[in-house]
Design a protein around this motif. Sequence first.
Motif, PDB file in Angstrom:
ATOM      1  N   GLN A 150       0.822  -1.204   0.000  1.00  0.00           N
ATOM      2  CA  GLN A 150       0.000   0.000   0.000  1.00  0.00           C
ATOM      3  C   GLN A 150       0.854   1.251   0.000  1.00  0.00           C
ATOM      4  N   VAL A 151       0.227   2.381  -0.253  1.00  0.00           N
ATOM      5  CA  VAL A 151       0.902   3.675  -0.244  1.00  0.00           C
ATOM      6  C   VAL A 151       0.151   4.593   0.704  1.00  0.00           C
ATOM      7  N   GLN A 152       0.893   5.301   1.512  1.00  0.00           N
ATOM      8  CA  GLN A 152       0.305   6.274   2.412  1.00  0.00           C
ATOM      9  C   GLN A 152       0.803   7.670   2.027  1.00  0.00           C
ATOM     10  N   LEU A 153      -0.080   8.637   2.150  1.00  0.00           N
ATOM     11  CA  LEU A 153       0.254  10.020   1.855  1.00  0.00           C
ATOM     12  C   LEU A 153       0.068  10.864   3.105  1.00  0.00           C
ATOM     13  N   VAL A 154       1.044  11.721   3.361  1.00  0.00           N
ATOM     14  CA  VAL A 154       0.954  12.668   4.468  1.00  0.00           C
ATOM     15  C   VAL A 154       1.078  14.069   3.890  1.00  0.00           C
ATOM     16  N   GLU A 155       0.012  14.823   4.038  1.00  0.00           N
ATOM     17  CA  GLU A 155      -0.033  16.178   3.494  1.00  0.00           C
ATOM     18  C   GLU A 155       0.230  17.198   4.595  1.00  0.00           C
ATOM     19  N   SER A 156       0.804  18.314   4.203  1.00  0.00           N
ATOM     20  CA  SER A 156       0.984  19.418   5.140  1.00  0.00           C
ATOM     21  C   SER A 156       0.928  20.722   4.358  1.00  0.00           C
ATOM     22  N   GLY A 157       0.769  21.793   5.101  1.00  0.00           N
ATOM     23  CA  GLY A 157       0.640  23.104   4.482  1.00  0.00           C
ATOM     24  C   GLY A 157      -0.810  23.525   4.469  1.00  0.00           C
ATOM     25  N   GLY A 158      -1.108  24.516   3.703  1.00  0.00           N
ATOM     26  CA  GLY A 158      -2.455  25.027   3.650  1.00  0.00           C
ATOM     27  C   GLY A 158      -2.699  26.048   4.746  1.00  0.00           C
ATOM     28  N   LEU A 189       1.478  30.335  -0.343  1.00  0.00           N
ATOM     29  CA  LEU A 189       1.431  29.166   0.527  1.00  0.00           C
ATOM     30  C   LEU A 189       2.214  28.045  -0.134  1.00  0.00           C
ATOM     31  N   ARG A 190       2.682  27.132   0.695  1.00  0.00           N
ATOM     32  CA  ARG A 190       3.379  25.959   0.174  1.00  0.00           C
ATOM     33  C   ARG A 190       2.752  24.708   0.752  1.00  0.00           C
ATOM     34  N   LEU A 191       2.385  23.810  -0.128  1.00  0.00           N
ATOM     35  CA  LEU A 191       1.867  22.513   0.277  1.00  0.00           C
ATOM     36  C   LEU A 191       2.938  21.455   0.045  1.00  0.00           C
ATOM     37  N   SER A 192       2.903  20.434   0.858  1.00  0.00           N
ATOM     38  CA  SER A 192       3.795  19.303   0.634  1.00  0.00           C
ATOM     39  C   SER A 192       3.041  18.004   0.869  1.00  0.00           C
ATOM     40  N   CYS A 193       3.511  16.968   0.205  1.00  0.00           N
ATOM     41  CA  CYS A 193       2.864  15.666   0.296  1.00  0.00           C
ATOM     42  C   CYS A 193       3.943  14.601   0.205  1.00  0.00           C
ATOM     43  N   ALA A 194       4.046  13.794   1.235  1.00  0.00           N
ATOM     44  CA  ALA A 194       5.050  12.743   1.280  1.00  0.00           C
ATOM     45  C   ALA A 194       4.393  11.381   1.138  1.00  0.00           C
ATOM     46  N   ALA A 195       4.915  10.579   0.239  1.00  0.00           N
ATOM     47  CA  ALA A 195       4.398   9.238   0.026  1.00  0.00           C
ATOM     48  C   ALA A 195       5.334   8.220   0.670  1.00  0.00           C
ATOM     49  N   SER A 196       4.758   7.174   1.200  1.00  0.00           N
ATOM     50  CA  SER A 196       5.547   6.094   1.776  1.00  0.00           C
ATOM     51  C   SER A 196       4.843   4.776   1.503  1.00  0.00           C
ATOM     52  N   GLY A 197       5.606   3.706   1.632  1.00  0.00           N
ATOM     53  CA  GLY A 197       5.036   2.384   1.399  1.00  0.00           C
ATOM     54  C   GLY A 197       5.575   1.778   0.123  1.00  0.00           C
ATOM     55  N   SER A 198       4.709   1.179  -0.641  1.00  0.00           N
ATOM     56  CA  SER A 198       5.103   0.459  -1.861  1.00  0.00           C
ATOM     57  C   SER A 198       5.199   1.427  -3.040  1.00  0.00           C
ATOM     58  N   ILE A 199       6.296   2.161  -3.060  1.00  0.00           N
ATOM     59  CA  ILE A 199       6.485   3.186  -4.092  1.00  0.00           C
ATOM     60  C   ILE A 199       7.095   2.558  -5.336  1.00  0.00           C
ATOM     61  N   PHE A 200       6.431   2.704  -6.459  1.00  0.00           N
ATOM     62  CA  PHE A 200       6.962   2.240  -7.718  1.00  0.00           C
ATOM     63  C   PHE A 200       7.828   3.332  -8.331  1.00  0.00           C
ATOM     64  N   GLN A 260      -5.818  13.101   2.376  1.00  0.00           N
ATOM     65  CA  GLN A 260      -7.040  13.467   3.091  1.00  0.00           C
ATOM     66  C   GLN A 260      -7.510  14.875   2.735  1.00  0.00           C
ATOM     67  N   GLY A 261      -6.652  15.654   2.105  1.00  0.00           N
ATOM     68  CA  GLY A 261      -7.020  17.004   1.713  1.00  0.00           C
ATOM     69  C   GLY A 261      -6.594  18.027   2.742  1.00  0.00           C
ATOM     70  N   THR A 262      -6.278  19.211   2.266  1.00  0.00           N
ATOM     71  CA  THR A 262      -5.914  20.319   3.141  1.00  0.00           C
ATOM     72  C   THR A 262      -6.609  21.579   2.630  1.00  0.00           C
ATOM     73  N   GLN A 263      -7.128  22.347   3.552  1.00  0.00           N
ATOM     74  CA  GLN A 263      -7.917  23.519   3.182  1.00  0.00           C
ATOM     75  C   GLN A 263      -7.011  24.709   2.888  1.00  0.00           C
ATOM     76  N   VAL A 264      -7.283  25.355   1.773  1.00  0.00           N
ATOM     77  CA  VAL A 264      -6.632  26.620   1.440  1.00  0.00           C
ATOM     78  C   VAL A 264      -7.730  27.678   1.350  1.00  0.00           C
ATOM     79  N   THR A 265      -7.594  28.699   2.166  1.00  0.00           N
ATOM     80  CA  THR A 265      -8.558  29.791   2.193  1.00  0.00           C
ATOM     81  C   THR A 265      -7.851  31.078   1.799  1.00  0.00           C
ATOM     82  N   VAL A 266      -8.400  31.772   0.833  1.00  0.00           N
ATOM     83  CA  VAL A 266      -7.817  33.029   0.355  1.00  0.00           C
ATOM     84  C   VAL A 266      -8.843  34.130   0.601  1.00  0.00           C
TER      85      VAL A 266
END
Length: 115
Positions: free
Chosen positions: A1-9, A18-29, A107-113
């Motif tokens: 499986q692959v897991q995603l961890v989002e940050s920023g927003g 703003l800067r968003l980042s997303c890190a993937a881990s697990g079974s990365i092809f 999971q999504g991250t909210q960006v409000t302008v």
Amino acid sequence: QVQLVESGGGLVQPGGSLRLSCAASGSIFSINFMGYYRQAPGKQRELVATHTSSGSTNYADSVKGRFTISRDNAKNTVYLQMNSLKPEDAAVYYCRYWSRAFDVWGQGTQVTVSS
């Protein structure tokens, strides 16, 4: 499986950044793409920008020249630098990882302008 961890927003004034980042881990092809999509209330989810593992990028016309997607393959992390933000950029931003084996959304991250 692959897991995603989002940050920023968060909340930013029009014209801000703003800067968003997303890190993937697990079974990365080795062949994959990562990117961001967004969904505003009452609207369909739309592509913002993607970055393949080979280095190709793709942007929505509405963000070209303002947003930059970059990637650190060693960390399996993608970054979305958003400059000159407009109220119409406000949305929930979702990270996506795609390979021939997995298609995973964050999971999504909210960006409000807003001023």
